[in-house]
Design a protein around this motif. Structure first.
Motif, mmCIF file in Angstrom:
data_model
loop_
_atom_site.group_PDB
_atom_site.id
_atom_site.type_symbol
_atom_site.label_atom_id
_atom_site.label_comp_id
_atom_site.label_asym_id
_atom_site.label_seq_id
_atom_site.Cartn_x
_atom_site.Cartn_y
_atom_site.Cartn_z
ATOM 1 N N ALA A 18 26.624 45.715 -9.990
ATOM 2 C CA ALA A 18 25.717 45.956 -11.119
ATOM 3 C C ALA A 18 25.828 47.399 -11.602
ATOM 4 C CB ALA A 18 24.287 45.626 -10.714
ATOM 5 N N THR A 19 25.942 48.337 -10.683
ATOM 6 C CA THR A 19 26.092 49.747 -11.061
ATOM 7 C C THR A 19 27.390 49.967 -11.828
ATOM 8 O OG1 THR A 19 24.810 50.446 -9.144
ATOM 9 C CG2 THR A 19 26.204 52.113 -10.178
ATOM 10 N N LEU A 20 28.469 49.394 -11.353
ATOM 11 C CA LEU A 20 29.754 49.514 -12.043
ATOM 12 C C LEU A 20 29.675 48.923 -13.451
ATOM 13 C CD1 LEU A 20 32.787 50.233 -11.947
ATOM 14 C CD2 LEU A 20 33.182 47.951 -11.023
ATOM 15 N N ILE A 68 17.868 42.885 -9.609
ATOM 16 C CA ILE A 68 18.963 43.860 -9.777
ATOM 17 C C ILE A 68 19.694 43.598 -11.089
ATOM 18 C CG2 ILE A 68 21.257 44.514 -8.907
ATOM 19 C CD1 ILE A 68 20.062 44.170 -6.049
ATOM 20 N N TRP A 69 20.030 42.343 -11.348
ATOM 21 C CA TRP A 69 20.807 42.015 -12.548
ATOM 22 C C TRP A 69 19.968 42.109 -13.818
ATOM 23 C CZ3 TRP A 69 25.711 42.500 -12.678
ATOM 24 C CH2 TRP A 69 26.443 42.396 -11.504
ATOM 25 N N LEU A 70 18.698 41.782 -13.743
ATOM 26 C CA LEU A 70 17.831 41.940 -14.917
ATOM 27 C C LEU A 70 17.636 43.420 -15.251
ATOM 28 C CD1 LEU A 70 15.149 39.167 -14.331
ATOM 29 C CD2 LEU A 70 17.073 39.139 -15.944
ATOM 30 N N ALA A 74 18.780 45.387 -18.642
ATOM 31 C CA ALA A 74 17.813 46.207 -19.369
ATOM 32 C C ALA A 74 18.325 47.633 -19.570
ATOM 33 C CB ALA A 74 16.478 46.212 -18.622
ATOM 34 N N ILE A 75 18.977 48.191 -18.566
ATOM 35 C CA ILE A 75 19.525 49.552 -18.682
ATOM 36 C C ILE A 75 20.613 49.591 -19.749
ATOM 37 C CG2 ILE A 75 20.894 51.323 -17.491
ATOM 38 C CD1 ILE A 75 19.310 50.566 -14.944
ATOM 39 N N HIS A 80 22.108 51.349 -25.261
ATOM 40 C CA HIS A 80 22.614 51.110 -26.618
ATOM 41 C C HIS A 80 21.523 51.296 -27.673
ATOM 42 C CE1 HIS A 80 26.748 50.151 -25.835
ATOM 43 N NE2 HIS A 80 26.341 49.537 -24.739
ATOM 44 N N THR A 81 20.290 51.023 -27.312
ATOM 45 C CA THR A 81 19.187 51.280 -28.244
ATOM 46 C C THR A 81 19.040 52.774 -28.495
ATOM 47 O OG1 THR A 81 18.032 49.283 -27.531
ATOM 48 C CG2 THR A 81 16.711 50.965 -28.613
#
Length: 167
Positions: A18-20, A68-70, A74-75, A80-81
């Motif tokens: 997820a971090t990658l 973790i994936w949600l 969101a990040i 991008h926002t």
């Protein structure tokens, strides 16, 4: 410290992947790749919900993986926002300079340098962007979106609004 290690150890793979993915997809113009992950998540999230409901042994671990994936999604969306808002604010400043020039001289500038902005400054603040006049003297001011590589925003000087131009 050992409590934290015990908590995160079963989730190390999810955290690393997820971090990658966050580091890669939060980059300028790479957010569209998130759509491919959404296709996977459409099937994975209901499957995870089923496993959470039916299997009490893995319930806690599966809930953490889903979170973790949600959070990762969101990040990426937040990154991008923020990029979009920053770029739009910079673009609005350039539009105001063009409008001020037009109000003062009753014509559109023939180039962005006429309003005191260099091409380098324009591109450093907006990324891929340009200002030009067509053969009828109508201006065109465009910059690339932060989420996907081939879509742009174009300013309509008559309506005074931004228009999204998809690829």
């Amino acid at each position: 410290m050992t409590i934290i290690i015990k908590f995160f150890k079963p989730h190390t793979a999810s955290l690393l992947i997820a971090t990658l993915i966050v580091v890669c997809l939060a980059q300028y113009q790479l957010g569209f790749i998130l759509n491919f992950f959404l296709l996977v998540w459409i099937f994975w999230l209901p499957y995870s919900a089923y496993r959470i409901i039916t299997n009490s042994v893995i319930r806690q671990h599966q809930i953490v993986r889903v979170l973790i994936w949600l959070i990762a999604a969101a990040i990426i969306g937040l990154a991008h926002t923020v990029q979009h808002n920053h770029t739009r604010n910079a673009a609005d400043v350039f539009v105001m300079k063009i409008q001020a020039f037009t109000d003062k001289y009753h014509r559109y500038p023939s180039s962005i340098s006429e309003v005191g902005v260099s091409e380098d400054e324009l591109n450093s603040q907006l990324g891929l962007s340009y200002y030009s006049l067509n053969q009828l003297g109508r201006p065109s001011f465009v910059y690339a979106t932060s989420f996907e590589p081939f879509s742009t925003f174009s300013y309509d000087f008559d309506a005074r609004v931004w228009e999204y131009l998809p690829d």
